[in-house]
Write a protein that holds these residues in place. Structure first.
Motif, mmCIF file in Angstrom:
data_model
loop_
_atom_site.group_PDB
_atom_site.id
_atom_site.type_symbol
_atom_site.label_atom_id
_atom_site.label_comp_id
_atom_site.label_asym_id
_atom_site.label_seq_id
_atom_site.Cartn_x
_atom_site.Cartn_y
_atom_site.Cartn_z
ATOM 1 N N ALA A 127 -0.022 -3.769 -14.670
ATOM 2 C CA ALA A 127 -1.244 -3.224 -14.072
ATOM 3 C C ALA A 127 -1.447 -3.147 -12.583
ATOM 4 N N LEU A 128 -0.818 -4.358 -12.094
ATOM 5 C CA LEU A 128 -0.616 -4.027 -10.477
ATOM 6 C C LEU A 128 -0.013 -2.930 -10.023
ATOM 7 N N TRP A 129 1.026 -2.612 -10.780
ATOM 8 C CA TRP A 129 1.982 -1.530 -10.427
ATOM 9 C C TRP A 129 1.152 -0.279 -10.519
ATOM 10 N N HIS A 130 0.495 0.079 -11.501
ATOM 11 C CA HIS A 130 -0.450 1.300 -11.731
ATOM 12 C C HIS A 130 -1.392 1.461 -10.723
ATOM 13 N N ARG A 131 -2.094 0.042 -10.426
ATOM 14 C CA ARG A 131 -3.174 0.069 -9.413
ATOM 15 C C ARG A 131 -2.622 0.765 -8.273
ATOM 16 N N ASP A 132 -1.649 0.139 -7.775
ATOM 17 C CA ASP A 132 -1.010 0.295 -6.178
ATOM 18 C C ASP A 132 -0.150 1.796 -6.187
#
Length: 324
Positions: free
Chosen positions: A141-146
């Protein structure tokens, strides 16, 4: 300077999954199938598929378990390119699970009575399979967000391959979730008498209060993990280490690290903090460490961290009073 475990020295037992909560029981990621089929769409059409909901970095839990509602019970995906649905995999009973993320302030119905908690809290509450699922969910999720945009041309990218890759809409390049390797090391003194053996811990400039921990840092390009151990300890504590022994690893999705744990022997006891990243270094015998933790003059990292596991592994027993 650097050796494997077959060299002379104190060979420690390897850490196991019970000591590393974030390395919980693996689930079936369907990694091959998700490359060739849209498993998100398949799960959305299934009457039994479940959703791991993240609201910011928190997930719902109740009675010691994650709340994984059916797909039909969760509002549809947002149109935010940074929050696509992701196929996580199958639980031990075959149930498919997808990830759906929402902003922190989103009000979600149907989760009455659930407690919203972060990974650090839930990892010691839910079972190992759910911990592993949640660790994976937070990291991706953090990868997609960033990473909504192409690092090559800056154009927007779209989620593909069941949420495990992104394709640039301009130059068609592919991009995959990033994991940053980092080392973490317990620096110790060896000797024939366990009572006189010592561990070196440091107090970081990033921490408030009296928190002491092992030494850590990212592996640089062109560097092996063992070389990174020697370099980081030299930079942060001013001493050379040898007999670098791998102990175990666990993901650390804050936001996307893989912590590679080691134990290493100090060549001398003349440690000096660098004064920037590390403000103070201290040697502890086992007796001194137990006493300092018991009387509150020293705080150690929490039980979900590999730093905690490395310290307790060297100590050889749980710490009194704390339950660690």
């Amino acid at each position: 300077m650097i050796s494997s475990q077959d060299r002379p020295g104190a060979v420690a037992p390897l850490l196991d999954d019970a000591q590393l909560p974030f390395a919980g029981r693996p689930f079936d990621r369907d990694a091959v199938a998700r490359e060739h089929s849209d498993l998100v769409a398949e799960a959305l059409a299934s009457p039994t598929a479940r959703v791991l909901v993240l609201r910011g970095s928190q997930a719902p839990a109740r009675d010691g378990a994650l709340v994984l509602p059916l797909v039909a019970e969760v509002p549809g995906p947002t149109d935010d390119v940074r929050r696509p649905d992701v196929y996580l995999g199958r639980l031990a009973d075959g149930t498919q699970v997808i990830l759906r993320t929402f902003p922190e302030d989103t009000q979600l119905s149907g989760l009455d009575g659930a407690r919203w908690e972060g990974l650090r809290t839930l990892a010691t509450v839910v079972d190992p399979e759910q911990t592993s699922l949640l660790v994976t969910a937070q990291a991706v999720a953090l990868w997609h967000r960033d990473h909504p945009r192409c690092p090559r041309c800056g154009a927007l990218t779209q989620s593909i391959r069941s949420g495990w890759a992104r394709r640039c809409l301009e130059d068609d390049s592919l991009h995959f979730p990033r994991t940053d390797p980092a080392i973490i090391v317990a620096v110790v003194e060896d000797g024939p008498d366990p009572a006189s053996q010592r561990i070196l811990l440091g107090r970081s400039a990033a921490w408030a209060g009296n928190m002491y921990s092992t030494f850590a840092g990212f592996v640089e390009p062109g560097e092996s993990a063992e070389q990174a151990v020697v370099r980081e300890v030299g930079e942060e504590a001013g001493i050379t280490v040898h007999t670098v022994q791998y102990q175990g690893s666990q993901p650390w999705p804050f936001p996307r690290s893989l912590m590679l744990g080691f134990r290493a022997l100090a060549s001398s006891d003349a440690a000096v903090a660098d004064g920037e990243e590390i403000l103070e270094v201290r040697w502890f015998t086992r007796e001194e460490l137990v006493a300092a933790v018991t009387d509150g003059t020293v705080t150690l990292p929490g039980a979900v961290s590999i730093a905690h596991a490395l310290i307790v592994s060297w100590l050889g027993h749980k710490l009194p009073e704390t339950g660690w």
